[in-house]
Design a protein around this motif. Structure first.
Motif, PDB file in Angstrom:
ATOM      1  N   TYR A   1     -34.825 -14.965  29.115  1.00  0.00           N
ATOM      2  CA  TYR A   1     -34.361 -13.404  29.218  1.00  0.00           C
ATOM      3  C   TYR A   1     -33.379 -13.453  28.425  1.00  0.00           C
ATOM      4  O   TYR A   1     -32.052 -14.408  28.417  1.00  0.00           O
ATOM      5  CB  TYR A   1     -33.952 -12.916  30.674  1.00  0.00           C
ATOM      6  CG  TYR A   1     -33.629 -11.307  30.487  1.00  0.00           C
ATOM      7  CD1 TYR A   1     -34.447 -10.601  30.008  1.00  0.00           C
ATOM      8  CD2 TYR A   1     -32.497 -11.103  31.151  1.00  0.00           C
ATOM      9  CE1 TYR A   1     -34.101  -9.143  29.968  1.00  0.00           C
ATOM     10  CE2 TYR A   1     -32.173  -9.644  31.380  1.00  0.00           C
ATOM     11  CZ  TYR A   1     -33.157  -8.881  30.676  1.00  0.00           C
ATOM     12  OH  TYR A   1     -32.842  -7.557  30.712  1.00  0.00           O
TER      13      TYR A   1
ATOM     14  N   VAL B   1     -39.266 -10.709  34.252  1.00  0.00           N
ATOM     15  CA  VAL B   1     -38.561  -9.735  33.683  1.00  0.00           C
ATOM     16  C   VAL B   1     -39.433  -8.721  34.121  1.00  0.00           C
ATOM     17  O   VAL B   1     -40.442  -8.371  33.392  1.00  0.00           O
ATOM     18  CB  VAL B   1     -38.193  -9.810  32.103  1.00  0.00           C
ATOM     19  CG1 VAL B   1     -37.478  -8.531  31.639  1.00  0.00           C
ATOM     20  CG2 VAL B   1     -37.536 -11.146  31.748  1.00  0.00           C
TER      21      VAL B   1
ATOM     22  N   ASN C   1     -28.056 -10.846  34.237  1.00  0.00           N
ATOM     23  CA  ASN C   1     -28.791 -11.984  33.468  1.00  0.00           C
ATOM     24  C   ASN C   1     -28.958 -13.078  34.559  1.00  0.00           C
ATOM     25  O   ASN C   1     -28.721 -14.186  34.110  1.00  0.00           O
ATOM     26  CB  ASN C   1     -28.217 -12.118  32.230  1.00  0.00           C
ATOM     27  CG  ASN C   1     -28.302 -11.203  31.290  1.00  0.00           C
ATOM     28  OD1 ASN C   1     -28.196 -10.008  31.628  1.00  0.00           O
ATOM     29  ND2 ASN C   1     -28.655 -11.612  30.248  1.00  0.00           N
TER      30      ASN C   1
ATOM     31  N   ASP D   1     -42.271 -14.859  30.359  1.00  0.00           N
ATOM     32  CA  ASP D   1     -41.553 -14.264  29.416  1.00  0.00           C
ATOM     33  C   ASP D   1     -40.692 -14.975  28.202  1.00  0.00           C
ATOM     34  O   ASP D   1     -39.956 -14.354  27.535  1.00  0.00           O
ATOM     35  CB  ASP D   1     -40.528 -13.090  29.932  1.00  0.00           C
ATOM     36  CG  ASP D   1     -40.989 -12.354  30.909  1.00  0.00           C
ATOM     37  OD1 ASP D   1     -41.505 -11.286  30.559  1.00  0.00           O
ATOM     38  OD2 ASP D   1     -41.166 -12.534  32.039  1.00  0.00           O
TER      39      ASP D   1
END
Ligand code: FRU
Length: 500
Positions: free
Chosen positions: A31, A86, A129, A277
């Motif tokens: 991410y 995510v 995050n 992701d």
């Protein structure tokens, strides 16, 4: 906490915790430019115990920064394995319409006055995050009292049906569920009661699609399943995979139920799954496994840490004569560790020849191409000292690639550790190509262009870092050999204090 990364057995280019216990990789998600690696962690001991999620972050899959513990045990139990994703469209409603990270994991609670546990699935989310995590107040989100072993959810978004899919280990099989929002889960199907190996309990599944190289480029689905240790089985815990189709509801195995495909033929690659992701998921499906084995995991002779991860690897699919097979390649990012290259070409190796006897560095990547001749056996001796060595060799008559760690150094912590084990490898056109990654306490061998991998821990005695190329019973032609000595990922911070 003081950490000595210079300990002679401390891996120098594999991930290890700063201190204490590590097992499965968890919650691997990419991410905003960062690879997150969470892991099963006991922060107070080098022995497995109440599980937490340790956390590390990397921008390049090679250098990792340790972060504070992400998930702690709470009133729902300790924190077992799971995944993270995510939530791009805020399907969960945790993120005020923006994107954020959601972890989906098993919580385990002991049933009072018994040795049984309840295992249920929970959620936690992070709006910063992955730096801090908030357990969902509605936990647990998935309960099924039928199974005592009900764990290790791997979740992904399925475009075609526009919903989340969860694959979960349930005793000797897998259960699949779907959900619109990660909170409400509906049972979809089960897989595997009759398929593959059942030598141990099923754990840590993963499910994803990849294109098939050299085929018609159609996609196939890969189901990875780790299977636990069993006393009957000298191999201990290991990982198998299935190739098939998935339609958003059920997974169908392409191969006969009795066929077993091993992801790794070594003893030390367990509970591995892939990153969610990550960029270019189709060409770069990144995998990492726990480089240990439940047979002896709590006994390995390391110091103030116990447990390491395998190298990060890219998984792809290849059409072979026998069917579609998984191929593994060490992540290209590792090239930055090369300190240079030493190269040899067309060397005839004969018994007694000691081509590499001057090399004593214990950290390197090696690429070799052998052309069969009269030798009955050939290969490399690594981590060699006066009395000890590990042999990575090829036995010509049986067509077997083997690792013999029966005289590799410290082996007395478990009777099954000091062994020789092998896997079938055909010499295509009389040629055997090997790639070895040698760290202070492990070797990973990639053969058949990544179609065959053997991952093993080794605990050499101090100073046993010699290496040699050998031939037995005749000669072999070493067409080419390239050795890349590697630098440690801790070069700039060896013996530095790392806070947790
Ligand atoms: C696999 C495993 C998982 C479980 C975790 C507990 O190694 O047994 O099934 O969630 O480890 O630490």
């Amino acid at each position: 906490m003081k950490t000595n990364y210079d300990n002679p057995l401390r891996p120098q280019f594999h991930f290890t915790p700063a201190a204490n216990w590590l097992n499965d990789p968890n919650g691997m998600v990419y991410y905003e430019g960062e690879y997150h690696l969470f892991y099963q962690h006991h922060p107070e001991s080098t022995i497995w115990g109440p599980m937490h999620w340790g956390h590390a972050v990397s921008k390049d899959l090679v250098h990792w920064e340790h972060h504070p513990i992400a998930l702690y045990p709470d009133h729902n139990g300790t924190v077992f394995s799971g995944s993270a994703i995510v939530d791009w469209n805020d399907t969960s409603g945790f993120f005020d319409g923006k994107a954020g990270l959601v972890a989906i994991y098993t919580q385990t609670e002991m049933i009072p006055d018994s040795d049984l546990s309840k295992q249920r699935q929970s959620l936690a989310f992070s709006k910063d995050n992955g730096r801090t995590w908030i357990p969902y107040e509605g936990n647990p989100v998935l309960i099924d009292e039928r199974c005592a072993d009900f764990r290790d959810p791997k979740v992904f978004w399925h475009e075609e049906t526009n919903r989340w899919i969860m694959v979960l280990a349930a005793g000797d099989r897998l259960f699949l569920y779907h959900s619109p929002d990660l909170k409400d889960w509906t049972f979809a199907s089960e897989f595997g009661a009759q398929d593959g190996s059942h030598e141990g309990v099923w754990e840590c599944p993963d499910l994803f699609a990849l294109p098939v190289k050299d085929g018609d480029d159609a996609k196939k689905w890969v189901m990875i399943v780790s299977i636990g240790d069993s006393e009957k089985c000298p191999e201990g815990s290991r990982t198998q995979y299935f190739i098939g189709e998935f339609d958003g509801v059920s997974f169908k195995n392409d191969n006969p139920a009795e066929s077993v495909l091993w992801l790794d033929h070594g003893r030390d690659n367990y509970a591995g799954v892939t990153w969610s992701d990550a960029p270019d998921l189709e060409s770069k499906r990144m995998f990492i496994g726990w480089m240990n084995n439940w047979k002896y995991a709590n006994l390995i002779p390391t110091d103030d840490w116990r447990g390491a991860m395998t190298l990060p690897r890219i998984l792809s699919l290849r059409q072979d004569a026998e069917g579609v097979r998984l191929v593994q390649t060490a992540a290209a990012e590792l090239e930055q560790l090369r300190l240079g290259t030493r190269e040899w070409n067309d060397e005839l190796v004969e018994p007694g020849n000691s081509l590499l006897s001057g090399l004593t560095d214990g950290l390197y990547e090696l690429e070799a191409e052998f052309e069969l001749d009269t030798a009955e056996e050939f290969g490399f001796k690594i981590h060699a000292g006066e009395k000890h060595e590990t042999v990575v060799g090829y036995e010509v008559a049986g067509g077997k690639l083997f690792i013999d760690r029966s005289n590799s150094g410290i082996i007395d912590f478990h009777s099954d550790f000091g062994c020789r084990h092998e896997a079938s490898l055909r010499a295509e056109d009389g040629v055997i190509k090997l790639q070895l990654w040698v760290d202070r306490s492990s070797v990973e061998v990639f053969a058949d262009e990544g179609g065959l991998v053997i991952t093993d821990q080794l605990f050499p005695l101090e100073g046993s870092h010699g290496m040699e190329v050998f031939a037995k019973g005749g000669t072999v032609n070493l067409r080419s050999l390239r050795i890349h000595p590697l630098k440690s990922i801790y070069v700039s911070k060896a013996t530095e204090a790392v806070g947790q």
